[in-house]
Structure formats: C-alpha cells, structure tokens
Design an enzyme around this catalytic site. Structure first.
Site, PDB file in Angstrom:
ATOM      1  CB  SER A   1      -0.777   0.351   1.208  1.00  0.00           C
ATOM      2  OG  SER A   1      -1.357  -1.050   1.521  1.00  0.00           O
TER       3      SER A   1
ATOM      4  NE  ARG B   1      -2.294   4.746   0.279  1.00  0.00           N
ATOM      5  CZ  ARG B   1      -3.405   3.574   0.157  1.00  0.00           C
ATOM      6  NH1 ARG B   1      -2.630   2.750  -0.489  1.00  0.00           N
ATOM      7  NH2 ARG B   1      -4.192   3.093   0.416  1.00  0.00           N
TER       8      ARG B   1
ATOM      9  N   GLY C   1      -5.500  -4.191  -7.576  1.00  0.00           N
ATOM     10  CA  GLY C   1      -7.054  -3.266  -7.532  1.00  0.00           C
ATOM     11  C   GLY C   1      -7.201  -1.595  -7.028  1.00  0.00           C
TER      12      GLY C   1
ATOM     13  NE  ARG D   1     -10.653  -6.885  -6.733  1.00  0.00           N
ATOM     14  CZ  ARG D   1      -9.196  -6.538  -6.162  1.00  0.00           C
ATOM     15  NH1 ARG D   1      -8.368  -6.604  -6.294  1.00  0.00           N
ATOM     16  NH2 ARG D   1      -9.893  -5.973  -4.992  1.00  0.00           N
TER      17      ARG D   1
ATOM     18  CG  ASP E   1      -5.170  -6.980   2.072  1.00  0.00           C
ATOM     19  OD1 ASP E   1      -6.589  -7.320   1.625  1.00  0.00           O
ATOM     20  OD2 ASP E   1      -4.297  -6.439   1.971  1.00  0.00           O
TER      21      ASP E   1
ATOM     22  NE  ARG F   1      -7.169 -12.641  -1.227  1.00  0.00           N
ATOM     23  CZ  ARG F   1      -7.294 -11.737  -1.207  1.00  0.00           C
ATOM     24  NH1 ARG F   1      -6.932 -10.714   0.084  1.00  0.00           N
ATOM     25  NH2 ARG F   1      -5.802 -11.475  -2.400  1.00  0.00           N
TER      26      ARG F   1
HETATM   27  C1  S3P Z   1      -5.511  -1.088  -0.077  1.00  0.00           C
HETATM   28  C2  S3P Z   1      -6.995  -1.343   0.806  1.00  0.00           C
HETATM   29  C3  S3P Z   1      -7.732  -2.382   0.562  1.00  0.00           C
HETATM   30  C4  S3P Z   1      -6.499  -3.885   0.765  1.00  0.00           C
HETATM   31  C5  S3P Z   1      -5.978  -3.534  -0.566  1.00  0.00           C
HETATM   32  C6  S3P Z   1      -4.843  -2.419  -0.198  1.00  0.00           C
HETATM   33  C7  S3P Z   1      -5.219  -0.081   0.269  1.00  0.00           C
HETATM   34  O1  S3P Z   1      -8.862  -2.435  -0.216  1.00  0.00           O
HETATM   35  O2  S3P Z   1      -7.560  -4.966   0.798  1.00  0.00           O
HETATM   36  O3  S3P Z   1      -4.780  -4.725  -0.852  1.00  0.00           O
HETATM   37  O4  S3P Z   1      -3.260   0.288  -0.674  1.00  0.00           O
HETATM   38  O5  S3P Z   1      -5.592   0.498  -0.160  1.00  0.00           O
HETATM   39  P1  S3P Z   1     -10.526  -1.800   0.085  1.00  0.00           P
HETATM   40  O6  S3P Z   1     -10.017  -1.220   0.802  1.00  0.00           O
HETATM   41  O7  S3P Z   1     -10.807  -1.959  -0.809  1.00  0.00           O
HETATM   42  O8  S3P Z   1     -10.591  -3.221   1.256  1.00  0.00           O
END
Ligand code: S3P
Length: 441
Positions: free
Chosen positions: A25, A29, A97, A125, A323, A354
């Site tokens: 994450s 960013r 995603g 998705r 996760d 999942r």
């Molecule tokens: C993430 C948020 C999560 C997580 C993903 C990474 C992020 O998803 O499952 O692996 O970096 O903001 P959601 O916020 O849609 O639950």
C-alpha cells in the site's frame, strides 16, 4: 503467465530471522504522491512486486522521470499536481485493484483522456464503488458493462469537492476520493463507517498537504481536504509489509517447534488486526525493537509455536486484517475448536472470492470449512491426503496461504498457478525455504 506449481513439504520447525519486502500500500502511494509532488522524492524499501511496478510504469508513461528500482531504492522526479502528460497507450494495472482505484481518482482530475486496463482477475472486480462518487464530483469516468474494468477517463471541466459517506469500509475508495479531491474545487470530505488503513492520510501529511481527520464516534472517521494545494517531495522509508509478514506469523504459530523473528514490520494500527486475531487465538507473539520510521510504527515481530484455539472473530477487527484472512483461515484450520468469521463480505470481491476459494481449498485437504455469505465457519482439525492440486484462482494470497497450510498436511501439498506471488511478494519462496518451509517449484 507461465504456470508455476508449488510442492510444499510438511514441516515441524521454522527458525531464524527474515525481513519481508516493503509494504504494498505504501509503495503504490509513494510513487503516486512522489509523482504529483514538487521536487525529488527518494524512496527506500520499495516493493519490487508486479502490483507496485504497474503503478510505477503508469507514471513513467505519463511523463514522470522515475529511476529503475535498485534494491528497493527509487527516485521520483515530481512534476507537480498539474504536470502529468497523456500516456500514449492504455495503462495496464495488471492484478492490482489498489493501483486501478487510486489512479482513477488522480486521472479524473487530468485534462487528458486515459484508459486503465487489468488482468483476468482485476477485470471481474467492482469499480462502480469509485466511479459513482467520482461522477458525483463531476468526473467523466466509465466502466465496462457490469461496472468492471477497463476504466475510460475523459477530461471534465472542473471537479467539485463532495461530502461522501462510504457504503463499505474501503481504504481504496477513501483514497481514490481524497486523491481526486486534490484536483477539485472546494472541500472533499469522506466518512468511513469503520477505520481502514490510513496510509493516504499519513502520507499526504508527510508531503506537507493539510488535511483534517475527525473521529465522529466509536467507529466513524471523517477525513477532509481542500483542493488546489501542493505536495512537497520528501524521503520515504517503506516498512516491511505486515500482510506478507502474516504468512510467517501463522507458519510459526501452527508448527510444533518454531521461533521466528520477522524484522522491521510496519505496525500501523489500521493494519495490525492479524496480530490481534492471532493473539485472541492464543498465539505467542511479542514485539521487539519498536520504533517509528517516517510516521509509521515498526517493530520486529517474534512468533513461537503455540496451541491455537478457535474464536469468534470480533467484527471491528475485520477491516484491520482484511488481506490476512486467507492465512487466518489456515490458522483456524490448525486451531482446536470452531472459528467463526462474520462481517467480511468484502472478501468476496478481492483478487478472487476469498471466502469460496479458501473454503474449497481447505475442504480439499479435509478441513470442515463452511462458507457463509459474509464469512466462514471452520472446525479446526487434522488434514487428510490431498486428491487434486489446489488452484490459486489468480490470487497471490491463496497461493501463499495454502503453502502455509502444508505445514500441517500429512504429505506434500501441490498448489497450481503460483506465479502470482510476484504481485506482492516476489521473494516468498526463498524466504520460506530459508526459515525451513521447503517449497519446490
Ligand atoms: C488497500 C486497501 C484494501 C486492501 C488492498 C490494499 C490499499 O482494499 O485489500 O490490498 O492499499 O488501500 P479495500 O480498501 O478495498 O478493502
């Protein structure tokens, strides 16, 4: 993608120290905010996995000078909020995603057309969760029929800030809207129904962007920012990803004679649900060398073998461990008694469903795992011999969770379609081999 099959041998003992790769994450960013900042951002500990690399390539395609990652070091020459240029081709977000949803927020504010595409998993998705509120801000962004990728984003005259209450606890949706808010007129304000990872908020502050975070009650938080400010480049030290560390935590907890230290793990309180849940199950977990790095708490996490017991997972911990459930289901399978998970319907729209895929995989090795609409009921017990290879369903965390399940199997487990571990954890196999879990490719 080449089919990589794991053959994982059962083991009793995991020992040693490991440092797992950088947080996914924060890595995404760091590129996004570094690109939009004024000045040069120096990143260390960057995750060189396919997901974060997809984000890096996308910003290179939009004219940002970004060095090739070298042992986690990356230099991003920021172009400022208005400096991106139109990419020549579709931008491929692969399996990610996070990349697609956060990029949608940034691209909604640009004065050029763009198109975001993904792989077979990402193409299933839901994207309306970001495109609907973006449209409410005045964005011109279209999904395919069914609300799935690709995303087509066209220039809009001017985005306007909105007040938006998230219908689900999602850091991706929150972050998408805050990033779009940088380009909007006025204030963008997002209320989340339960705390979710707050890396975007922390990192925006780290880049000198003012934002306010207000706790509304025991669950809800409101995050607000004004558009049109500027981001100032900074140095980012990415801690190790607790979501990758989780595979080692569960591996050590469920084996007979283990003592593992996972070093320099990011312990942001919006991410530590896995530790809380494992401790409730009776795991022996201690923190050593606690410190703060770049606004994020870190520590070495030491895990020793323990006899886990089944629990009812408290619902408030679900978004804080979202996760980690594939591998937590493996922990529950090795625990004594019943584990019940509820309030986790978001697991059905991750890289795969999942809930269904893990229930099928655990049943295939003889575990009583019953899927429910929003979770699972698992009766811990002995595994039986496997009849057919387990399939990962394009999901890195299924591949890795089932590799950990092999620890308690009566014979080697075979898992099909595992090249996807490269999306978040390219060194999973050598690091597991290093501490004593034998994985043959
Ligand atoms: C993430 C948020 C999560 C997580 C993903 C990474 C992020 O998803 O499952 O692996 O970096 O903001 P959601 O916020 O849609 O639950």
């Amino acid at each position: 993608m080449q089919n990589v099959q794991f053959t994982v041998s059962p083991t009793r003992r995991l020992h040693g120290r490991v440092r797992v790769p950088g947080d996914k994450s924060i890595s995404h960013r760091s590129i996004m905010l570094g690109a939009l900042a004024e000045g040069t951002t120096e990143i260390s500990g960057f995750l060189e996995g396919e997901d974060a690399l997809a984000t890096l390539r996308a910003f290179q395609a939009m004219g940002v000078e970004i060095s090739e990652p070298d042992q986690g070091r990356v230099t991003v020459k920021g172009v400022g909020l208005r400096g991106l240029t139109q990419p020549k081709e579709d931008m491929d977000m692969g399996n990610s995603g996070t990349a697609m949803r956060l990029m949608a927020g940034i691209l909604a504010g640009q004065d050029f057309e763009s198109r975001l595409v993904g792989d077979a998993s990402l193409n299933k998705r839901p994207m309306k969760r970001v495109t609907d509120p973006l449209k409410a801000m005045g964005a011109r962004v279209e999904t395919d029929e069914g609300g799935t990728p690709p995303l087509r984003i066209s220039p809009s005259k001017q985005l306007s800030g909105i007040d938006y209450t998230l219908p689900m606890a999602s850091a991706q949706v929150k972050s998408c809207l805050l990033l779009a808010g940088l380009f909007a007129e006025g204030r963008t304000s997002v209320i989340e129904p339960a705390p979710t990872r707050d890396h975007t908020e922390r990192m925006l502050k780290g880049f000198g962007y003012p934002l306010t975070v207000t706790r509304l009650d025991a669950f809800r938080t409101q995050v607000s920012l004004e558009g049109g400010g500027r981001l100032n480049a900074c140095a980012i030290d990415v801690p190790s990803d607790i979501s990758s560390a989780a595979f080692f935590m569960v591996a050590a907890a469920i084996s007979d004679d283990s003592d593992l230290v996972i070093e320099h793990v990011g312990l942001n309180p919006t991410r530590t649900g896995v530790i809380d849940i494992l401790k409730l199950m009776g795991a022996d977990i201690t923190l050593e060398n606690e410190a703060e790095v770049g606004g994020e708490p870190v520590a070495d996490v030491r895990v020793r073998s323990s006899n886990l017991k089944g629990i009812q997972v408290p619902e408030h911990l679900v978004p804080l461990a979202i996760d980690e459930f594939p591998v937590l289901f493996v922990a529950a399978s090795a625990a004594e008694g019943q584990t019940v998970l509820t309030g986790a319907e978001e697991l059905r729209v991750k890289e795969c469903d999942r809930i269904q895929v893990m229930a099928d995989a655990l049943q295939a090795v003889g575990i009583d795992a019953r899927p429910t609409p929003d979770g699972m009921v698992i009766q811990g017990g002995q595994q039986s011999a496997q009849s057919a290879p387990i399939h990962s369903h394009h999901d890195h965390r299924i591949s890795m969770a089932m590799a950990v399940a092999a620890i308690r199997a009566p014979q080697a487990l075979v898992i099909d379609d595992c090249a996807n571990v490269n999306t978040s954890f390219p060194t999973f196999v050598p690091l597991m081999n290093q501490v004593g879990l034998k994985i043959d490719l």
